[in-house]
Design an enzyme around this catalytic site. Structure first.
Site, PDB file in Angstrom:
ATOM      1  CG  PHE A  26      -1.846   1.061   1.112  1.00  0.00           C
ATOM      2  CD1 PHE A  26      -2.971   0.979   0.334  1.00  0.00           C
ATOM      3  CD2 PHE A  26      -1.870   2.073   2.062  1.00  0.00           C
ATOM      4  CE1 PHE A  26      -3.909   1.759   0.445  1.00  0.00           C
ATOM      5  CE2 PHE A  26      -2.875   3.178   1.808  1.00  0.00           C
ATOM      6  CZ  PHE A  26      -3.902   2.900   1.169  1.00  0.00           C
ATOM      7  CG  ASP A  29       0.324  -2.962   6.814  1.00  0.00           C
ATOM      8  OD1 ASP A  29      -0.741  -3.203   7.310  1.00  0.00           O
ATOM      9  OD2 ASP A  29       0.625  -1.799   6.041  1.00  0.00           O
ATOM     10  CE1 TYR A  84      -8.932   2.169   7.179  1.00  0.00           C
ATOM     11  CE2 TYR A  84      -8.105   3.316   9.382  1.00  0.00           C
ATOM     12  CZ  TYR A  84      -7.786   2.904   7.829  1.00  0.00           C
ATOM     13  OH  TYR A  84      -7.164   3.082   7.018  1.00  0.00           O
ATOM     14  CE  LYS A  85      -7.380  -1.415   5.580  1.00  0.00           C
ATOM     15  NZ  LYS A  85      -8.321  -0.503   4.583  1.00  0.00           N
ATOM     16  NE  ARG A 128     -10.111  -3.339  -2.231  1.00  0.00           N
ATOM     17  CZ  ARG A 128      -9.468  -2.898  -1.070  1.00  0.00           C
ATOM     18  NH1 ARG A 128      -8.309  -3.175  -0.934  1.00  0.00           N
ATOM     19  NH2 ARG A 128     -10.089  -1.917  -0.430  1.00  0.00           N
TER      20      ARG A 128
END
Length: 414
Positions: A147, A216, A241-242, A390
């Site tokens: 990312f 990560d 938050y995922k 996705r």
């Protein structure tokens, strides 16, 4: 019976036998098929009431007394201990706060400093490292497919520590490790493709080279077992938050393995990580334990919303979540193969369970337009340039009926 009817019937049977089906009621949901929990998790039902209490009573009535009486001061480590079992860590090794980006920076610079101390990890191979070898460690290896913010932070950390940055694919990592390697930053699950990387094997390779492993966990925590303690990971970061459903911009976390904490040297020493934070001393003395990862005053509103959100995990095992995740993604691929015209989409997510996270990424020529039309029809995923659809599967609230409907609507849109 048509193929679509057969798959719909199978979906209903799978939902009826789903041991996690009851957890869905712990979330605020509607009739939308929500397959974007890998970007922002759904709202846990307990959060609004908890936030109202924090605002109206704790802040509105108790005011500054809440730092002690409501436990605000200890929230970063207390909530860290709630995250710990979801990533396979014992208590006392995770502190919650700051963003993922900030924690990546802290972890990477701290990793380089650990490596240069020599003997930074607990393996026999790294124990053979000498101080002279450690002092020459001037290279940071980073996942070239990471990312973007991880790459930006790695570049900045390299400049600060006088290191060279070496971007490679995770598969290439073992072949580039050597006496110059100080730290290696890798993603457990690739955010674009959903590929699950070999955390145990790559961590062992990093340790064998005498370097420090930083992981990560943004796209794996809350979706599959991680095993930080089991596999001897040195440092790790992740967002909440995922799959942890902490809410937009909820604070991230930093894991520092217990035996490294007394040597972890954060590049962002703040008053909250001081051994005597209210002593207001001009000299900095780091706190003991994971508290060294704290920096400034905690973001209490979002942090306590996260604490309420983590209650959905009561009685839920990460192993059960992983089993359902694999079943959901298998079923989605089966439905896509049955419904979608041949050659119209191509999965870029590995088929093998050991190489798959909790998402499916489909390559599609007009992916941006297709996703817009899916959302209009009540199937929410997301689009990643240039051509990827996705779909993230959060087993706590996604069912097999959702999966069948999503594939069917995708076929109709195409």
């Amino acid at each position: 019976m048509s193929e679509s009817s057969e798959l719909a019937v199978r979906a209903a049977k799978l939902d009826a036998g789903d041991g996690l089906a009851g957890v869905r009621s712990r979330f605020v949901l509607d009739d939308v098929v929500y397959l974007d929990g890998n970007s922002l998790g759904a709202l846990p039902a307990a959060v609004p009431g908890r936030v109202e209490d924090v605002v109206r009573r704790q802040w509105g009535e108790l005011r500054i007394r809440s730092w002690d009486e409501s436990g605000w001061w200890t929230a970063p480590e207390r909530i860290g201990d709630l995250v710990a079992p979801l990533v396979g860590a014992a208590a006392g090794q995770i502190v919650v706060g700051d963003s993922t980006s900030v924690n990546v920076f802290k972890a990477l610079v701290g990793a380089v400093r650990l490596a240069r101390l020599g003997k930074p990890v607990a393996s026999a191979a790294s124990a053979a490292s000498t101080a002279s070898v450690a002092s020459g460690r001037d290279e940071i290896v980073v996942d070239a497919t990471t990312f973007p913010t991880d790459g930006y932070m790695a570049e900045s950390a390299a400049r600060l520590t006088g290191c060279t940055l070496r971007p490679v694919t995770p598969a290439e990592v073992p072949g580039v490790l050597g006496e110059r390697t100080a730290a290696v930053l890798l993603n457990h699950v690739d955010y674009r493709s959903g590929r699950l990387h070999d955390l145990p094997g790559l961590t062992a390779a990093v340790h064998a080279a005498g370097a420090v492993a930083v992981w990560d966990l943004c796209h794996s925590a809350g979706a599959l077992p991680v095993g930080l303690d089991e596999h001897g990971v040195d440092l790790a970061v992740g967002c909440t938050y995922k799959y942890l459903n902490g809410g937009p911009g909820s604070p991230a976390y930093l894991y520092v393995r217990a035996d490294l904490q007394d040597r972890f040297d954060s590049p962002l020493p703040g008053w909250n990580s001081h051994a005597e934070p209210f002593g207001m001393r001009s000299d900095y003395e780091p706190a003991t334990g994971a508290l060294r990862g704290r920096v400034g005053t905690p973001d209490i509103l979002s942090m306590l919303a996260l604490e309420a959100a983590l209650e959905v995990w009561d009685g839920v095992s990460i192993e059960a979540v992983r089993a359902k995740s694999l079943a959901l993604t298998d079923f989605f691929l089966e439905c896509v193969a049955a419904y979608v015209p041949s050659g119209r989409v191509e999965s870029v997510t590995p088929v093998a369970h050991g190489e798959r996270g909790s998402q499916i990424a489909l390559r599609c020529d007009d992916a941006g337009d297709v996703m817009k039309r899916l959302i209009e029809r009540g199937v929410v995923g997301d689009f990643r340039r240039p051509d990827v659809l996705r779909f993230g599967f959060t087993p706590l609230y996604v069912g097999f009926g959702d999966v069948e409907r999503a594939a069917r609507v995708l076929a109709e849109v195409l």
